[in-house]
Structures are given as C-alpha cells and as structure tokens.
Design a protein around this motif. Sequence first.
Motif, PDB file in Angstrom:
ATOM      1  N   VAL A 307      27.629  32.287  32.851  1.00  0.00           N
ATOM      2  CA  VAL A 307      27.924  33.714  32.968  1.00  0.00           C
ATOM      3  C   VAL A 307      29.413  33.842  33.262  1.00  0.00           C
ATOM      4  O   VAL A 307      29.965  33.087  34.062  1.00  0.00           O
ATOM      5  N   VAL A 308      30.061  34.804  32.596  1.00  0.00           N
ATOM      6  CA  VAL A 308      31.476  35.056  32.816  1.00  0.00           C
ATOM      7  C   VAL A 308      31.629  36.424  33.482  1.00  0.00           C
ATOM      8  O   VAL A 308      31.034  37.407  33.044  1.00  0.00           O
ATOM      9  N   LEU A 309      32.425  36.452  34.541  1.00  0.00           N
ATOM     10  CA  LEU A 309      32.678  37.694  35.265  1.00  0.00           C
ATOM     11  C   LEU A 309      34.182  37.900  35.334  1.00  0.00           C
ATOM     12  O   LEU A 309      34.919  37.028  35.785  1.00  0.00           O
ATOM     13  N   ASP A 310      34.639  39.061  34.863  1.00  0.00           N
ATOM     14  CA  ASP A 310      36.058  39.375  34.821  1.00  0.00           C
ATOM     15  C   ASP A 310      36.354  40.451  35.860  1.00  0.00           C
ATOM     16  O   ASP A 310      35.769  41.532  35.826  1.00  0.00           O
ATOM     17  N   VAL A 311      37.250  40.151  36.811  1.00  0.00           N
ATOM     18  CA  VAL A 311      37.504  41.073  37.918  1.00  0.00           C
ATOM     19  C   VAL A 311      38.996  41.178  38.193  1.00  0.00           C
ATOM     20  O   VAL A 311      39.793  40.350  37.751  1.00  0.00           O
ATOM     21  N   ALA A 312      39.345  42.207  38.972  1.00  0.00           N
ATOM     22  CA  ALA A 312      40.741  42.387  39.371  1.00  0.00           C
ATOM     23  C   ALA A 312      41.106  41.504  40.555  1.00  0.00           C
ATOM     24  O   ALA A 312      42.280  41.122  40.714  1.00  0.00           O
ATOM     25  N   HIS A 313      40.108  41.171  41.388  1.00  0.00           N
ATOM     26  CA  HIS A 313      40.393  40.374  42.580  1.00  0.00           C
ATOM     27  C   HIS A 313      39.114  39.688  43.037  1.00  0.00           C
ATOM     28  O   HIS A 313      38.006  40.159  42.761  1.00  0.00           O
ATOM     29  N   VAL A 314      39.282  38.574  43.749  1.00  0.00           N
ATOM     30  CA  VAL A 314      38.154  37.831  44.311  1.00  0.00           C
ATOM     31  C   VAL A 314      38.355  37.729  45.820  1.00  0.00           C
ATOM     32  O   VAL A 314      39.415  37.318  46.284  1.00  0.00           O
ATOM     33  N   ILE A 315      37.320  38.109  46.578  1.00  0.00           N
ATOM     34  CA  ILE A 315      37.326  37.940  48.029  1.00  0.00           C
ATOM     35  C   ILE A 315      36.269  36.910  48.392  1.00  0.00           C
ATOM     36  O   ILE A 315      35.089  37.089  48.102  1.00  0.00           O
ATOM     37  N   ALA A 316      36.711  35.821  48.993  1.00  0.00           N
ATOM     38  CA  ALA A 316      35.790  34.762  49.410  1.00  0.00           C
ATOM     39  C   ALA A 316      35.359  35.031  50.850  1.00  0.00           C
ATOM     40  O   ALA A 316      36.147  34.864  51.781  1.00  0.00           O
TER      41      ALA A 316
END
Length: 425
Positions: A307-316
Amino acid sequence: MEDLVVVGAGPYGLSVAAHAAAAGLDVRVLGRPMASWRDHMPDGMYLKSEPWSSNLSAPDGRYTLADYCATRGTTAEHGTPLPIRTFSEYGLWFARQAAPPVEEVTVTDVTPQGSGFRITTAQGEPLLARTVALAVGVMPFVNHPVALRELPPTHYSHSSDHRDLTRFAGQEVAVLGAGQAALETAALLAEAGARPCLVARRARLSWNTLPQPLERPLPRALRDPHSGLGTGWRSWAWSELPWAVRRLPAGVRERIAATELGPAGAWWLRDRFERRVPALMGHALHRAVPVGSRTRLGLTTAAGESVVLDVAHVIAATGFRPGLGRLGLLDAGLRTAVDTVGEAGTPALGPHFESSWPGLFFAGLLTAPSFGPSMRFVHGAGFTAGRLVAGVHKRLRAQGRPPRSGGGGGALRGQGAGRQKTYPV
C-alpha cells in the motif's frame, strides 16, 4: 561539594529533591521544571491517568494534585480528564512548595571525579557532588522508526516535537503508532483542521474502559482492585510491588517492562478519534521517500499486500527507547563501566536505585527494566523518591560523610550565580 545533585526537574526529579531536602541532604536540582510536559505535548492534551494516581511525592504526603487544584478553586475528580496544562502547572507549584529552588541550566556532562562526580553545565562553573541522581525523563530516548531516518528533517517529526498542531491545518498527516500519544495527536490534528490518517502495525486498537467508581461493594473491589495504574490484580501488582518485580530474573523483568500496560487509548478519547480519523490497521511501514515537499510511505499489510500512502508530513508517535548508550550527558567511560541489563542496555540497579557505579543513581524510564512498568508513569515517583534518598544516605555513610542537616542547596556558582527563576502558574 554537594551531597546530591539531581539532574532533571520533572515529576521524578522534583520528588527525589523533595525527599532529599526533607532528609537534610545538601541537594541541588538542575533542569527546566516539568520540561517535557510544558514543551513537548500539544495544547489540548489531557492526562490519561486518574488525578489521585498522578501525585508527585513529598515525604509527608503533602502537595498533592488535589491540594493544588484546591488552591485554584477547582477539583481533581476521579473519572474526569484533567488537562495536561493543569498538571504542568501543578508540577511548578510543587517545585516551589516542596523542593529546593530549581536551577534552570542544561547539564552537558557528568563525569566521575575522586569519590564523587563533576557535573558540567552550559551555564557557569562545574559542580562537584558526592552522589548524583539522573532523572532525565523521556526526551533523550525519542524513538523514530528506521524507515524515516533517511528522510529530510522537514518531512517527519516525533509526537513530542509539537506544542501547536494548527500548523498542519489543511494538510494530510500520517500518524504512526497505536498508543495514547498517537490516538490523541491524530484527534487533535483533525480538530485543528488537518487531515490525519493513523497507521499502525497492530490489527486493532485497544481502548481503556470507563473507570469504575472508587467506592464499590467489597466483593467487586476484591475481584477488580483499583491501583495507580488501573484496575485489576495485574495492574495492582505492577503499581504496588515494584520491589518484587526487581527480584525476578532479568529477562522476565525486561519482558514485563516492555509488554505490560501496552498501547491503549483513553476511554474519553474514543468517540473523538473514531468520528474523525481513518485508520490503516495491520499496516507495517517498510519504506519512506521524499517526493518534492511531500512524503511517500510504503506500507505492507498482514497479508503481504503493498500500500502506498502520500502525505504532506509524518508524525511518529512511536514512544521512547531507553538505553544508557543514548544518554549523551553521561561520560562515555562511565556509560561503558556501568552494569546494564537487556539488549537496550539500561542500568542494572540495586534496591535503592543505585547503579553498579557507587553514588550514581537513576530514576524514571531507565529504571523500568529493573522495577517494572510503573516506572513509565508519574505514579512510580512515589515508590522511587524515598527509596532512592535512603540509598543516598547509605552511600554517604559508606564514604564516611554523614549528611549535613538543614540542606536545600543554593544558587549555581560562578557565571550562572543568582539565575534561579520562579515560574508563575
């Protein structure tokens, strides 16, 4: 030379300092009071634990969270979520009432010197101490998934990096994790106008249930007792018997610290989250690549599908991994010399929180593999503070230097002298 220098001024450091001052030790407290609570949690967060189990520890049981709320004309009630901001203000109030003045300096190095320690700060001349208690909190141990570490810094962050989430309004944000930090961060993002999506390896989310009343019929209370870490006999054991946990084999203790009281959302958060945040459960992150100003995440389902997810930012929101190797303020030779337990290399501790290096004590998250999961919570400060200070007394007697009476510490000497601060609430 000080009897004790406490490095860190969060719930554990302030509690240790309060017990040390009351015991007549010459004690100094270095750090920003309640730093992780004030600086590293988004506005709008609530305390997950019950107010009565979230007290800092003074030796006579005074200066509780309820006492503080009473000074403000409010109440800290069982079953009613308390804002993190209120808890932070409580910690500052406790620091003024129960502990020696906190010196807001940054400790850069703790090194053995003679039979004691040399503590270097970014402000002023070094201090000398017979014993040191490291209560450094969680921030040195922030955990980022390996897949994110090659991204440009602007593409990802940790949940502890944010005080204000409104900057993400209108943006797609992937939140990694399945615990309270992930769930509440995602909910707050949605409420701030962002478009969050939760990504978690777990097949399903766990939610705590509505807390049972404090006053219950005796049979029900015996079947499911209250404790500082929740209801039930297992939670009661971790809450009330850390000394017994320490007597278990090291491997068992490490497994308990890592797996018990695992990720779960607060009961009061569930509706806010489920109404507004989509979740990709059972999805493992295996790749992250920058695409212009955005980030493309490669995920794998439990069935092996991509699965591919395209986002503006990632918060871990992926928690913290304690280990001595990550504690940069501790002299490298001393880190190597201290006996450790487990793969992560946390300090092996005696019954009074003293490490194998005489006079070097630890409090908080680093002690969980020795004393159990209560050390991951504020509630564990009550068990820690008095026992650690008793260990300091024992160490000082072994050095032939009984504590002086009427301790309390003074201003930082040298360049930083007189820079103690007060903290309005």
